[in-house]
Design a protein around this motif. Structure first.
Motif, short mmCIF file in Angstrom:
data_model
loop_
_atom_site.label_atom_id
_atom_site.label_comp_id
_atom_site.label_asym_id
_atom_site.label_seq_id
_atom_site.Cartn_x
_atom_site.Cartn_y
_atom_site.Cartn_z
N ALA A 68 -12.70 26.46 21.49
CA ALA A 68 -13.75 25.60 21.99
C ALA A 68 -14.83 25.42 20.63
CB ALA A 68 -14.47 26.42 23.21
N GLN A 69 -14.89 26.48 19.86
CA GLN A 69 -15.77 26.16 18.92
C GLN A 69 -15.20 25.14 18.04
OE1 GLN A 69 -15.77 30.39 17.27
NE2 GLN A 69 -17.71 30.76 18.40
N LEU A 70 -13.82 25.19 17.67
CA LEU A 70 -13.30 23.93 16.88
C LEU A 70 -13.56 22.80 17.30
CD1 LEU A 70 -11.25 23.38 14.30
CD2 LEU A 70 -9.63 23.66 16.07
N ILE A 71 -13.28 22.42 18.56
CA ILE A 71 -13.54 21.17 19.48
C ILE A 71 -14.72 20.69 19.18
CG2 ILE A 71 -13.17 20.05 21.37
CD1 ILE A 71 -10.64 21.99 22.27
N ALA A 72 -15.92 21.58 19.45
CA ALA A 72 -17.04 21.15 19.45
C ALA A 72 -17.65 20.79 17.92
CB ALA A 72 -18.06 22.69 19.60
N VAL A 73 -17.08 21.43 17.11
CA VAL A 73 -17.28 21.09 15.54
C VAL A 73 -16.83 19.70 15.25
CG1 VAL A 73 -16.66 21.42 13.21
CG2 VAL A 73 -17.58 23.29 14.46
N LEU A 74 -15.13 19.53 15.64
CA LEU A 74 -14.73 18.10 15.23
C LEU A 74 -15.51 16.86 16.04
CD1 LEU A 74 -10.93 19.52 15.49
CD2 LEU A 74 -12.57 19.19 13.51
N HIS A 75 -15.90 17.43 17.29
CA HIS A 75 -16.29 16.18 18.31
C HIS A 75 -17.75 16.22 18.01
CE1 HIS A 75 -12.96 14.81 20.34
NE2 HIS A 75 -12.40 15.99 20.09
N LYS A 76 -18.35 16.85 17.00
CA LYS A 76 -20.05 17.09 16.70
C LYS A 76 -20.72 17.20 18.01
CE LYS A 76 -19.25 13.41 12.97
NZ LYS A 76 -19.61 12.24 12.41
N MET A 77 -20.27 18.08 18.58
CA MET A 77 -20.87 18.65 19.91
C MET A 77 -21.67 20.00 19.51
SD MET A 77 -17.61 18.12 22.26
CE MET A 77 -18.34 19.08 23.66
N PRO A 78 -22.81 20.16 20.47
CA PRO A 78 -23.56 21.43 20.01
C PRO A 78 -22.59 22.59 20.58
CG PRO A 78 -24.82 20.15 21.65
CD PRO A 78 -23.57 19.50 21.44
N PRO A 79 -22.42 23.73 19.55
CA PRO A 79 -21.61 24.97 19.79
C PRO A 79 -21.82 25.62 20.94
CG PRO A 79 -23.17 25.52 17.96
CD PRO A 79 -23.54 23.85 18.47
N PRO A 80 -20.87 25.90 21.36
CA PRO A 80 -20.65 26.87 22.59
C PRO A 80 -21.77 27.93 22.50
CG PRO A 80 -18.54 26.41 22.04
CD PRO A 80 -19.26 26.07 21.05
N CYS A 125 -16.06 23.80 27.11
CA CYS A 125 -16.31 22.41 26.53
C CYS A 125 -16.16 21.43 27.81
CB CYS A 125 -15.20 21.97 25.59
SG CYS A 125 -15.15 22.86 24.32
N GLY A 126 -16.47 21.85 29.19
CA GLY A 126 -16.61 20.82 30.12
C GLY A 126 -15.45 20.06 30.63
N ALA A 127 -14.11 20.69 30.35
CA ALA A 127 -13.16 20.16 30.83
C ALA A 127 -12.49 20.63 32.25
CB ALA A 127 -11.74 20.50 30.00
N SER A 128 -11.91 19.57 32.86
CA SER A 128 -11.65 19.85 34.34
C SER A 128 -10.53 20.88 34.28
CB SER A 128 -11.19 18.56 35.01
OG SER A 128 -10.41 19.03 36.11
N PRO A 129 -10.56 21.99 35.27
CA PRO A 129 -9.69 22.82 35.43
C PRO A 129 -8.33 22.19 36.04
CG PRO A 129 -11.88 23.84 36.17
CD PRO A 129 -12.00 22.51 35.78
N ARG A 130 -8.59 21.24 37.05
CA ARG A 130 -7.56 20.67 37.61
C ARG A 130 -6.56 19.76 36.70
NH1 ARG A 130 -8.28 17.16 43.17
NH2 ARG A 130 -9.35 19.09 43.67
N ALA A 131 -7.48 19.12 35.71
CA ALA A 131 -6.66 18.61 34.74
C ALA A 131 -5.98 19.38 33.64
CB ALA A 131 -7.66 17.75 33.71
N GLN A 132 -6.29 20.61 33.45
CA GLN A 132 -5.49 21.55 32.70
C GLN A 132 -4.29 22.17 33.45
OE1 GLN A 132 -9.50 23.86 31.31
NE2 GLN A 132 -8.04 24.25 29.69
N PHE A 133 -4.70 22.40 34.65
CA PHE A 133 -3.54 22.97 35.69
C PHE A 133 -2.37 21.84 35.64
CE2 PHE A 133 -1.76 22.98 39.93
CZ PHE A 133 -1.37 24.13 40.22
N PHE A 134 -2.58 20.53 36.00
CA PHE A 134 -1.77 19.66 35.76
C PHE A 134 -0.82 19.44 34.54
CE2 PHE A 134 -4.39 16.73 38.91
CZ PHE A 134 -3.86 17.13 39.88
N GLY A 135 -1.64 19.59 33.34
CA GLY A 135 -1.14 19.71 32.06
C GLY A 135 -0.16 20.73 31.93
#
Length: 652
Positions: free
Chosen positions: A162-174, A469-479
């Motif tokens: 999550a920290q890496l994704i936040a950095v790559l997408h220029k989001m505030p860190p978790p 990072c605010g992703a949908s648990p249902r989307a991850q479940f499908f994945g």
């Protein structure tokens, strides 16, 4: 919690669609592509050393690089779907037992075990994989609420991603102070640290990855793949007698300069590779010569039946069991205590910001669990028959696997270690009592428990990342469902091809964990141990029970030196693998430590992880090319320099 990465609640509530917006064709396709590459690599490395890579962080990183090539780059939430799908696809070689259980069944001896060797056909292997591929996926959603939302367990690897994704997408860190670790699982171990990103470096990190990431990834991939292909034609390259031909020929002290294993060492980190190397020195430098020279293991050193390698296997097994069980005790105690609360209870605040349309409905969970258990029990009966394992025993295996998965997930959340192999051995102990004398049932039941615990843990790490990072648990479940389904075909086909081209277990792919599974099953049935091995098993188990207790206490107390206390599982893996692999991993661990402490000033510098990922993927993918060459009858070009029996693919 990071605000900019969370979904828009108003849109989420007004949208009746059961499919979350981040569950896109691009995200799933990229995840499957990365996952298939990981699957090939993990199958090859798992059959060689018993150690596979979960690579959550690396999957997210590679997914980010690929998405930069699209007209519209993927969002942070789509990258999490990429990562979840990739991990589900890439870890099936362990979940379905292709690196341990399936080769163990091939080692059965009818005279000794009461069952002839079991060689599964492609169709039978598909059936077995389907029986264990989805059970753990359906276990995760009901556990999520307790361990991620209510208890807010750390899940360090998920937090790191999550920290890496936040950095790559220029989001505030978790909003977390959890110590970072790279997502890497062995037969059940991971233990490496990365520094937490500095928010001021976010922009430079993202730009650095985009500008330099592809070059580093493709260059390292090409270098590793080229070296692997050259080593196929000239096997002596991967079997260097580092300390002279005598130690290499008689005591198996060779060195494999594989960039993939160096990359694994970088990903694992210096503390883990150091523990593994200490195990290598003790197992191959002390106990192996002692067993051979004392006459306790009279056969050739590398023989798993009456050689020193088979003799030290038992000490490795004792260390592994002791370490896994002791590390589980605090988790078990807390779980049991939580079942019987005392005193006045306070109502905990519900931190879950997800709406119902983004969560996995309980009707899906209950239905999926019932279908997966019933179908799994039926398929196991079809594949192995009543003589292999009774349907009621398989059903018990699923129930026990579900209970053990809860312990595994909690251990993973608190320590970053998912002790799946130890949990599998607990299941073996149980089935030695439930169905005594049946080695096949013992191994299969252990495999069911291991599969459930691993998959539940994999998805829980990913759900932690998604929660931050605010992703949908249902989307991850499908994945994960899609990744697991596709990986059944990919893993089974790849294993069938390997099985046709090579002897498994054999010189090129020794499948060391297969002997662990079979040896424990035989011990539980017969109670027979190699000469004088019992005293060493008891002694090392006692020592590492204490070491594990200290390491668990210091880790839970967040003491800085806990990472330098030897890991029992990594120490035991040093016994299972020949020195050639451990030395290469140690080099990688040293490179990671020196680079992180001496050369990088930017805490967000992840170039070394990019290079390590390329090393691992390069050899894993080119190993498939080597497999095709082997199947097509294209052999080695020259056996010059090869020592008898030490060069894979060379008849010399």
């Amino acid at each position: 919690m990071i605000s900019s990465g969370e979904p828009d609640m108003s849109e989420s509530e007004s949208d009746p669609s059961p499919v979350p917006s981040e569950f896109t064709l691009q995200a799933v396709s990229i995840g499957l592509l990365i996952g298939c590459l990981l699957c090939f690599a993990n199958l090859s490395f798992g059959l060689q050393t018993g150690w596979i890579s979960m690579m959550s962080l690396q999957s997210a990183l590679i997914g980010f690089l690929i998405s930069r090539m699209l007209p519209i780059p993927l969002t942070a939430q789509e990258i999490i779907v990429v990562q979840t799908t990739a991990v589900a696809t890439g870890t099936m070689p362990l979940a379905a037992g292709f690196v341990g259980i399936i080769p163990a069944l091939k080692l059965l001896d009818e005279t000794r075990d009461g069952s002839p060797p079991i060689n599964l056909t492609w169709v039978a292997a598909i059936g077995w994989s389907c029986s264990v591929a989805f059970f753990g996926v359906f276990l995760s959603p009901p556990i999520r609420k307790q361990v991620i939302i209510n208890e807010q367990l750390a899940f360090p690897s998920g937090t790191a991603t999550a920290q890496l994704i936040a950095v790559l997408h220029k989001m505030p860190p978790p909003d977390t102070s959890v110590r970072r670790r790279v997502g890497y699982i062995a037969v059940e171990e991971e233990d490496t640290d990365l520094p937490t990103e500095d928010p001021t470096d976010e922009g430079s990190a993202s730009e650095s990855v985009q500008s330099e990431g592809w070059h580093a990834l493709t260059s390292s991939f090409a270098a590793s793949g080229t070296l692997t292909l050259i080593a196929y034609f000239f096997p002596a390259i991967f079997s260097i007698p580092l300390f002279g031909t005598y130690l290499a020929r008689q005591w198996l002290w060779t060195f494999t300069p594989s960039l993939a294993y160096v990359g694994q060492g970088i990903i694992m980190g210096f503390p883990t590779t150091l523990s593994m190397s200490l195990g290598m020195l003790m197992g191959w430098g002390v106990l192996s010569p002692l067993a051979k020279l004392s006459g306790w293991a009279p056969g050739p050193v590398g023989d798993m039946t009456d050689g020193a390698r088979g003799w030290i296997l038992w000490t490795s097994l004792a260390i592994m069991c002791a370490d896994s069980l002791v590390s589980l005790l605090p988790v078990l105690a807390e779980y049991v205590t939580g079942l019987f609360p005392r005193g006045q209870q306070t109502v905990k605040e519900d931190y879950d910001v997800e709406t119902e349309d983004r969560l996995v409905p309980m009707t899906w969970v209950v239905g999926g669990l019932l279908v997966s258990v019933v179908l799994g029990t039926f398929l196991v009966w079809i594949v192995f028959g009543n003589d292999g394992i009774k349907p009621w025993a398989t059903l018990l295996g699923f129930i026990l696997g579900g209970l053990l998965s809860v312990l595994g997930v909690r251990a993973l959340g608190e320590t970053d270690i998912n002790p799946v192999s130890g949990l599998g051995k607990v299941s073996q102990l149980f089935f030695a009592w439930v169905q005594p004398g049946n080695i096949v049932a013992n191994i299969i039941a252990g495999g069911v428990a291991e599969a459930g615990a691993q998959q539940a843990g994999d998805l829980m790490q990913d759900l932690k990342t998604g929660h931050l990072c605010g992703a949908s648990p249902r989307a991850q479940f499908f994945g994960q469902l899609i990744g697991s389904a596709v990986s059944i075909l990919v893993t089974t086909t790849a294993y069938s091809l390997y099985n046709r081209a090579y002897v498994i277990p054999g010189p090129s792919f020794p499948a060391p964990t297969a002997y662990v599974w079979l040896s424990l099953a035989r011990l539980l049935r017969d109670g027979e141990l190699p000469e004088n091995s019992a005293i060493f098993m008891i002694s090392f188990a006692a020592v590492f029970s204490l070491v594990s207790a200290i390491k668990t206490y210091t880790a839970r107390s967040q003491l800085w030196y806990s990472q330098w206390i030897p890991s029992g599982v990594a120490f035991a893996i040093g016994f299972l693998n020949t020195p050639s692999f451990s030395i290469a991993r140690l080099i990688g661990g040293i490179v990671e430590h020196v680079y992180r402490t001496r050369y990088t000033k930017n805490k967000s510098d992840i170039r070394l992880i990019v290079i390590a990922s390329g090393f691992v993927l390069g050899e894993g993918v080119v190993s498939v090319v080597s497999l095709v060459l082997k199947t097509s009858g294209v052999g080695v070009a020259s056996c010059w320099g090869c020592l008898p029996g030490l060069c894979g693919g060379c008849p010399a």
